[in-house]
Design an enzyme around this catalytic site. Structure first.
Site, PDB file in Angstrom:
ATOM      1  CB  SER A 139      -0.614   0.582   1.264  1.00  0.00           C
ATOM      2  OG  SER A 139      -1.342   1.240   1.802  1.00  0.00           O
ATOM      3  CE1 TYR A 152      -3.549  -1.585   5.187  1.00  0.00           C
ATOM      4  CE2 TYR A 152      -3.078   0.660   4.919  1.00  0.00           C
ATOM      5  CZ  TYR A 152      -4.063  -1.097   4.790  1.00  0.00           C
ATOM      6  OH  TYR A 152      -3.541  -1.135   3.324  1.00  0.00           O
TER       7      TYR A 152
END
Length: 245
Positions: A139, A152
């Protein structure tokens, strides 16, 4: 159908929706034999029906090492080997660090980071044998941490670090390691956020731009996997044009 990946065996984790589903379909369309793993078996059955080629649906929980080993073994038993691992399974349970429900931290670390590590560990002997490819879906959060995404981001930074170490260990043995880092993609991921304010903010941010579609990421995966063997596309950072960070 194309035949650029004709006969290649690919295991895709997190294949029941979003990027995983789109990737499994795109690779099937390129001639690959696809093992699609996820926890939602009903969705995998629908995926198998849609795919142009042969798809093996696997009940897979990447956070469970036994489940991961069983999925790899079933893939090899069905198709005779393994050429590509697409490590895509992940959850995004964003929220502030103060007052957090730390069971959500555990779930993210076990699924996003440990899960991808377990899959690499189980698949690697087969990938070394076939001079295959590990493709890690990370990501933009693996490059830039932001408020309310600390854990995250930590899992995605971890994936990036693990992938680079893996690359250094296996590239001279013929195994390619690819890191794909998407920005905002239109998937179910933000819907899993339990903090209502953070969930609303994520959805508002996504609505403010032309988000990527899962097929856009699948196209990047196909590009990386169809390069000549001497070409290693190690990293693809792909954001919506409208995303500034």
């Amino acid at each position: 159908m194309s035949d650029r990946l004709n006969g290649k065996v690919v295991l895709v984790t997190g294949a029941s929706s979003g990027i995983g589903e789109a990737t499994a379909l795109a690779l099937s369309a390129e001639g690959a034999r696809v093992a699609a793993g996820a926890r939602r078996a009903d969705r995998l059955a629908a995926l198998a029906d849609k795919a142009p080629g042969e798809v093996l649906a696997l009940d897979l929980n990447v956070a469970d090492q036994d489940s991961v080993r069983a999925a790899v073994a079933a893939t090899v038993e069905r198709f005779g080997g393994l050429d590509v691992l697409v490590n895509n399974a992940g959850v995004m349970l964003s929220g502030p660090i103060a007052g957090a429900d730390t069971t959500e931290w555990t779930r993210m670390v076990e699924t996003n980071l440990l899960g991808s590590m377990y899959a690499v560990h189980a698949a690697l002997p087969h990938l070394l044998e076939r001079k295959g490819t590990v493709l890690q879906v990370s990501s933009t959060s693996g490059r830039t941490a932001s408020a309310s995404s600390g854990v995250y981001a930590a899992t995605k930074f971890g994936i990036n670090a693990f992938s680079e170490a893996l690359r250094q260990e296996v590239t001279a043995l013929g195994v390619r390691v690819v890191l794909v880092e998407p920005g905002f993609v239109s998937t179910e991921l933000a819907g899993h956020i339990t903090d209502p304010a953070i969930r609303a903010a994520a959805q508002e941010m996504a609505a403010s731009m032309r988000t990527l579609q899962p097929e856009d990421i699948a196209n990047a995966v196909v590009y990386a996997l169809t390069q000549p063997e001497h070409v290693a596309v190690n990293e693809i950072l792909i954001r919506p044009t409208d995303q500034t960070q």
